[in-house]
Design a protein around this motif. Structure first.
Motif, PDB file in Angstrom:
ATOM      1  N   GLN A 175       8.385 -38.453 -28.182  1.00 35.25           N
ATOM      2  CA  GLN A 175       8.958 -39.775 -28.420  1.00 35.25           C
ATOM      3  C   GLN A 175       9.057 -40.028 -29.921  1.00 35.25           C
ATOM      4  N   GLU A 176       8.066 -39.593 -30.657  1.00 32.35           N
ATOM      5  CA  GLU A 176       8.050 -39.795 -32.105  1.00 32.35           C
ATOM      6  C   GLU A 176       9.227 -39.098 -32.779  1.00 32.35           C
ATOM      7  N   ARG A 177       9.489 -37.849 -32.392  1.00 36.18           N
ATOM      8  CA  ARG A 177      10.597 -37.089 -32.976  1.00 36.18           C
ATOM      9  C   ARG A 177      11.943 -37.725 -32.611  1.00 36.18           C
ATOM     10  N   LEU A 178      12.091 -38.092 -31.330  1.00 33.17           N
ATOM     11  CA  LEU A 178      13.337 -38.719 -30.891  1.00 33.17           C
ATOM     12  C   LEU A 178      13.551 -40.035 -31.625  1.00 33.17           C
ATOM     13  N   ALA A 179      12.501 -40.810 -31.771  1.00 34.38           N
ATOM     14  CA  ALA A 179      12.603 -42.094 -32.480  1.00 34.38           C
ATOM     15  C   ALA A 179      13.027 -41.873 -33.927  1.00 34.38           C
ATOM     16  N   ALA A 180      12.411 -40.924 -34.598  1.00 34.95           N
ATOM     17  CA  ALA A 180      12.750 -40.646 -36.000  1.00 34.95           C
ATOM     18  C   ALA A 180      14.201 -40.196 -36.134  1.00 34.95           C
ATOM     19  N   ASP A 181      14.642 -39.337 -35.226  1.00 32.68           N
ATOM     20  CA  ASP A 181      16.011 -38.811 -35.289  1.00 32.68           C
ATOM     21  C   ASP A 181      17.065 -39.860 -34.963  1.00 32.68           C
ATOM     22  N   THR A 182      16.691 -40.907 -34.221  1.00 32.62           N
ATOM     23  CA  THR A 182      17.656 -41.952 -33.867  1.00 32.62           C
ATOM     24  C   THR A 182      17.486 -43.212 -34.709  1.00 32.62           C
ATOM     25  N   GLY A 183      16.446 -43.266 -35.532  1.00 32.95           N
ATOM     26  CA  GLY A 183      16.256 -44.401 -36.434  1.00 32.95           C
ATOM     27  C   GLY A 183      15.664 -45.631 -35.771  1.00 32.95           C
ATOM     28  N   VAL A 184      14.817 -45.425 -34.757  1.00 34.56           N
ATOM     29  CA  VAL A 184      14.135 -46.550 -34.114  1.00 34.56           C
ATOM     30  C   VAL A 184      12.632 -46.282 -34.107  1.00 34.56           C
ATOM     31  N   ASP A 185      11.869 -47.292 -33.758  1.00 35.83           N
ATOM     32  CA  ASP A 185      10.423 -47.163 -33.680  1.00 35.83           C
ATOM     33  C   ASP A 185      10.022 -46.392 -32.422  1.00 35.83           C
ATOM     34  N   ARG A 186       8.956 -45.598 -32.505  1.00 33.62           N
ATOM     35  CA  ARG A 186       8.486 -44.839 -31.356  1.00 33.62           C
ATOM     36  C   ARG A 186       8.104 -45.747 -30.196  1.00 33.62           C
ATOM     37  N   ALA A 187       7.541 -46.907 -30.508  1.00 31.93           N
ATOM     38  CA  ALA A 187       7.166 -47.850 -29.449  1.00 31.93           C
ATOM     39  C   ALA A 187       8.398 -48.321 -28.683  1.00 31.93           C
ATOM     40  N   TYR A 188       9.527 -48.437 -29.364  1.00 32.77           N
ATOM     41  CA  TYR A 188      10.759 -48.854 -28.700  1.00 32.77           C
ATOM     42  C   TYR A 188      11.248 -47.764 -27.734  1.00 32.77           C
ATOM     43  N   VAL A 189      11.138 -46.501 -28.139  1.00 30.77           N
ATOM     44  CA  VAL A 189      11.497 -45.405 -27.237  1.00 30.77           C
ATOM     45  C   VAL A 189      10.608 -45.460 -25.999  1.00 30.77           C
ATOM     46  N   SER A 190       9.329 -45.714 -26.195  1.00 30.76           N
ATOM     47  CA  SER A 190       8.402 -45.835 -25.071  1.00 30.76           C
ATOM     48  C   SER A 190       8.813 -46.979 -24.152  1.00 30.76           C
ATOM     49  N   GLU A 191       9.175 -48.115 -24.724  1.00 33.75           N
ATOM     50  CA  GLU A 191       9.622 -49.259 -23.912  1.00 33.75           C
ATOM     51  C   GLU A 191      10.883 -48.907 -23.127  1.00 33.75           C
ATOM     52  N   LEU A 192      11.799 -48.188 -23.747  1.00 38.87           N
ATOM     53  CA  LEU A 192      13.019 -47.770 -23.045  1.00 38.87           C
ATOM     54  C   LEU A 192      12.681 -46.866 -21.872  1.00 38.87           C
ATOM     55  N   GLU A 193      11.769 -45.928 -22.086  1.00 41.19           N
ATOM     56  CA  GLU A 193      11.403 -44.994 -21.024  1.00 41.19           C
ATOM     57  C   GLU A 193      10.622 -45.659 -19.892  1.00 41.19           C
ATOM     58  N   ARG A 194      10.022 -46.802 -20.169  1.00 45.07           N
ATOM     59  CA  ARG A 194       9.297 -47.528 -19.124  1.00 45.07           C
ATOM     60  C   ARG A 194      10.137 -48.673 -18.562  1.00 45.07           C
ATOM     61  N   ALA A 195      11.425 -48.701 -18.924  1.00 44.28           N
ATOM     62  CA  ALA A 195      12.368 -49.724 -18.459  1.00 44.28           C
ATOM     63  C   ALA A 195      11.917 -51.129 -18.833  1.00 44.28           C
ATOM     64  N   GLN A 196      11.262 -51.254 -19.989  1.00 41.40           N
ATOM     65  CA  GLN A 196      10.819 -52.558 -20.467  1.00 41.40           C
ATOM     66  C   GLN A 196      11.693 -53.101 -21.585  1.00 41.40           C
TER      67      GLN A 196
END
Length: 88
Positions: free
Chosen positions: A22-43
């Motif tokens: 999640q950290e790598r994906l977040a960095a590569d897309t320019g968002v926070d890792r916590a936001y990627v986690s929220e997306l993956e949990r449908a939050q």
């Protein structure tokens, strides 16, 4: 499965298939890792612009986020946690 849940399912599937954290994906897309986690949990809801960036980083067509899972009872497996050991 609603749209947010489909995006969450497929985002995690694509990310783990490619071995990205999640950290790598977040960095590569320019968002926070916590936001990627929220997306993956449908939050959280992703904008179309963010979905475009995620698709580009994941080298997947945008439509891939909206594909119905073949086996909705078995969610995508998580990557092993922790840092990878350094070689040498």
């Amino acid at each position: 499965m609603n749209g947010r849940a489909l995006v969450a399912w497929n985002l995690r599937r694509l990310r783990t298939e490619r071995g990205l954290s999640q950290e790598r994906l977040a960095a590569d897309t320019g968002v926070d890792r916590a936001y990627v986690s929220e997306l993956e949990r449908a939050q959280a809801n992703a904008s179309v612009d963010l979905l475009d960036r995620l698709a580009e980083v994941l080298t997947a067509p945008l439509a891939e986020f909206f594909m119905e899972p073949q086996d909705p009872e078995n969610p995508p497996a998580a990557l092993r946690s922790g840092r990878r050991p350094k070689n040498g």
